[in-house]
Scaffold this motif. Structure first.
Motif, short mmCIF file in Angstrom:
data_model
loop_
_atom_site.label_atom_id
_atom_site.label_comp_id
_atom_site.label_asym_id
_atom_site.label_seq_id
_atom_site.Cartn_x
_atom_site.Cartn_y
_atom_site.Cartn_z
N GLY A 50 0.79 -1.23 0.00
CA GLY A 50 0.00 0.00 0.00
C GLY A 50 0.82 1.28 0.00
O GLY A 50 0.25 2.37 -0.12
N THR A 51 2.15 1.18 0.09
CA THR A 51 2.97 2.40 0.14
C THR A 51 2.87 3.22 -1.14
O THR A 51 2.69 4.45 -1.10
N ASP A 52 2.98 2.54 -2.28
CA ASP A 52 2.92 3.26 -3.56
C ASP A 52 1.57 3.97 -3.72
O ASP A 52 1.51 5.14 -4.11
N ALA A 53 0.50 3.27 -3.40
CA ALA A 53 -0.84 3.89 -3.50
C ALA A 53 -0.96 5.06 -2.53
O ALA A 53 -1.57 6.09 -2.85
N ALA A 54 -0.35 4.93 -1.35
CA ALA A 54 -0.42 6.02 -0.36
C ALA A 54 0.35 7.25 -0.84
O ALA A 54 -0.08 8.38 -0.61
N HIS A 55 1.48 7.04 -1.53
CA HIS A 55 2.20 8.18 -2.11
C HIS A 55 1.28 8.96 -3.05
O HIS A 55 1.20 10.18 -3.00
N LYS A 56 0.59 8.23 -3.91
CA LYS A 56 -0.27 8.89 -4.90
C LYS A 56 -1.47 9.54 -4.22
O LYS A 56 -1.91 10.63 -4.61
#
Lengths: 437, 437
Positions: A199-205
């Protein structure tokens, strides 16, 4: 009309995509800008590897400062990734009064405010369409298309790798590990794909979307994150029986003084428009107070799609340069300076409906014990599936609840996990996008 | 910063929506523009009716020229509809060097080129985001978001009324007439809803999309149109058995020297993202050579959603005025003047897969006669449903074909309709969006 000169730092996947478009669609771009848009210099540590693009070798350099300090370059594209060096290069370019385009979501999510303020101070444009949703022009939709609206909520499928994995688990019943391996083999995922599936990449966006939608940066570290690695194909099958599919969602809502901001697997009704966002596609569903719900869908990654977003930013800036304008729209689309970061609502206070999968021993009275504990916490059950079939040695009991508060669910789970009739940790998935019809 | 002054011609549904947003979201708009955006005058023949908006009565006039000739007004919004008067007012405003915003799809589809040329000649901006897809910022996506791409194809659900009718027929099995009456009763459709259900409204919007996507105006009258009034619930049910739903689609494809342009009911695979576009929602699915497929979804009509698009154009123009820019992007997003209209490919030359529903007598040998005629025209059958149940006194035979040419299908139909074993005209629906999986 004088040509607009582009300098590119980073000749990897996205850089090569942008270069390919600038060369291939040169005529279209000239027609849309009213001037030639020309690649003046490309910096990368590796200037040997063949990217499959026919290019004058003299354009290549291993020294990024040759891009940043070239007085003829109007727009610098930072496409190298990473945070420290990329940030230093962007700030140096801004200080040289270059307009900047970047696809660097991690950098913007964690240090965006510093870059936005620098761009404002030096009166240059900062384009970052490619940082969210790949080829989907979703930031432009927020900054311009929905500019008359107070944005109320955001629901995104923002990571193509995890969406591909979930699609394969759903359509073929694959186990998580098998689907991950397939994604790696097909080049959709890195090995291991940690930041995609946790979920880190989605949280960045999501952090970037929130900044523009609500006009406040958010403290990235406070965004709640839960990955998809605990899901089993049976959860997806049970969700289907209730009329839902499972997606990794990024969610936010404007609460006035705070924002909701969370990334986790969620059940979505199968007739919701988000339910047909499959494979490696991304989609962002946003509600404005006048527009109502709108959705933007497309390829969230890849050389060509991300390149399309990078070059659209270059074209927008080139159109401004042609008219003698430096900054038509500030980075976060608000004329006032970015405000201090807004607080994120603790996940314990979020209310949603829930899916629970209990692993129980095959004895009478189990359901009554579970529902008793849920009832004590005021959690009301909407439907139950209990079929007596064994799963991993236990009997699964699956429930959908009505809306309940996160902290009440956590209290109930603590008690439930102490029951000796439950043989394993309970699977918990939130339900979003309304009830299935 | 001096305020930006708005004049509005037409205080009907869309006009009232725009006024409501300008008043309600005044603070947000100021923040996004960097100046106040103020309603200076509103013209309508009816200045008595209460629109539910609290407003200074002195702003109202029955004389549109008081808007057009007011030297303090920067942006004129034509929201009255109709073609003759609206066109005259827009041209007069342009000649007075006013920027113009309009929601008038019929006017733009039929006389757009004249307006685009006038706007270019007088160096003013012409915004028409509200003319296609209501609150969906799809023109902005084409003009800016996908600006790096050669657009290859467009597939749109562009009429909310017909989509509502089809949704009710699909989800509740309603007959066409019943669903139409329901749409009228709910205020989703006019009585009778001719231009909505016969494809004219969708064709207007398609013409506008094509102009921007491919950079050529198209002769509106040449767009092929087939309405939804011949569909029966059984067609929708049979489509479902094959894994498809039925939508009224607007379709276009760039063929180089010509374009494909057609509006008709079509079968779409149920797992396609367009299949979950239900109720009165609109969606536009567009493929770019680098972006790949992208989709834009939202409310295609209504006071608030259309008002949102109108005000987004005002904000875009106001941002430009603030920077001293008149025309950042030309109306069709191309710097060269609009080119002569491009030719539309005759519908007979279009290749698609087909759905046929034959009404046959209940005798042996019928299927062989039908398939014989299809075979003679080189039309190959992909699947057949024949269940022996009666429908309107005959036995329905339902087929999906592989891709076939329009002219071959027409020849086959002429012969088929002469067969005495067929008791009624054959229902023909094209299949789009790939095969159902």
């Amino acid at each position: 009309m004088q040509p607009i000169n582009i300098g590119i730092i980073g000749f990897g996947t996205v850089g090569a995509g942008a270069v390919e478009i600038l060369l291939n669609n040169k005529d279209i771009i000239r027609n849309r800008v009213g001037a030639d848009v020309i690649i003046r210099r490309i910096a990368d540590l590796d200037i040997q590897t063949d990217r499959g693009i026919s290019l004058d070798k003299d354009l290549l350099t291993t020294d990024a400062m040759k891009v940043i300090n070239d007085p003829d370059i109007h727009i610098v594209a930072e496409l190298m990734g990473g945070t420290d060096k990329a940030k230093a290069y962007i700030l140096a370019a801004i200080q040289n009064k270059k307009h900047v385009v970047t696809a660097n979501k991690a950098l913007l999510a964690e240090h965006g405010n510093e870059l936005y303020q620098a761009a404002e101070a030096y009166q240059v444009s900062l384009g970052f369409e490619a940082s969210v949703g790949g080829g989907i022009p979703v930031l432009r939709a927020l900054r311009e298309g929905l500019s008359a609206n107070r944005i109320q909520s955001i629901m995104g499928i923002l990571n193509g790798t995890s969406n591909y994995i979930l699609t394969r688990m759903t359509q073929k019943g694959l186990a998580y590990d098998i689907a991950v391996q397939e994604a790696i083999d097909l080049g959709y995922a890195e090995d291991p794909p940690t930041l995609d599936v946790d979920g880190t990449d989605a949280a960045h966006k999501l952090a970037i979307l929130i900044s523009i939608a609500f006009g406040h940066p958010v403290p990235f570290g406070d965004i709640y994150r839960q990955g998809i690695d605990q899901l089993i194909p049976e959860d997806i099958a049970f969700a289907g029986e209730f009329g839902y599919c499972i997606k990794l969602l990024a969610l936010s809502r404007d609460l006035g003084d705070r924002v909701e901001a969370r990334v986790h697997p969620a059940m979505v009704p199968t007739d919701h428009i988000m339910a047909n966002v499959n494979e490696a596609y991304n989609a962002i569903y946003m509600e404005g107070d006048f527009s109502g719900p709108t959705l933007y869908y497309g390829l969230g990654a890849g050389r060509k799609a991300t390149g399309s977003a990078v070059v659209s930013d270059m074209i927008a800036i080139a159109r401004q340069i042609r008219q003698g304008v430096n900054t038509l729209i500030p980075p976060l689309a608000h004329v006032r300076s970015p405000e201090p970061a807004v607080t994120i609502q603790p996940i314990d206070e979020v209310n949603t409906a829930y899916y629970f999968r209990f692993s129980a021993v095959d004895k009478p009275g189990v359901l009554s014990k579970i529902s008793g504990i849920l009832g004590e916490q005021g959690i009301s059950i909407a439907s139950v599936i209990q079929k007596g079939r064994k799963l991993l040695g236990s009997v699964p009991i699956v429930m959908l609840t009505h809306e309940a508060k996160g902290s009440h669910v956590n209290k109930a789970l603590t008690q439930l996990n102490q029951l000796d009739v439950l043989t394993d940790k309970t699977m918990v998935i939130r339900v979003e996008g309304g009830e299935s019809t």
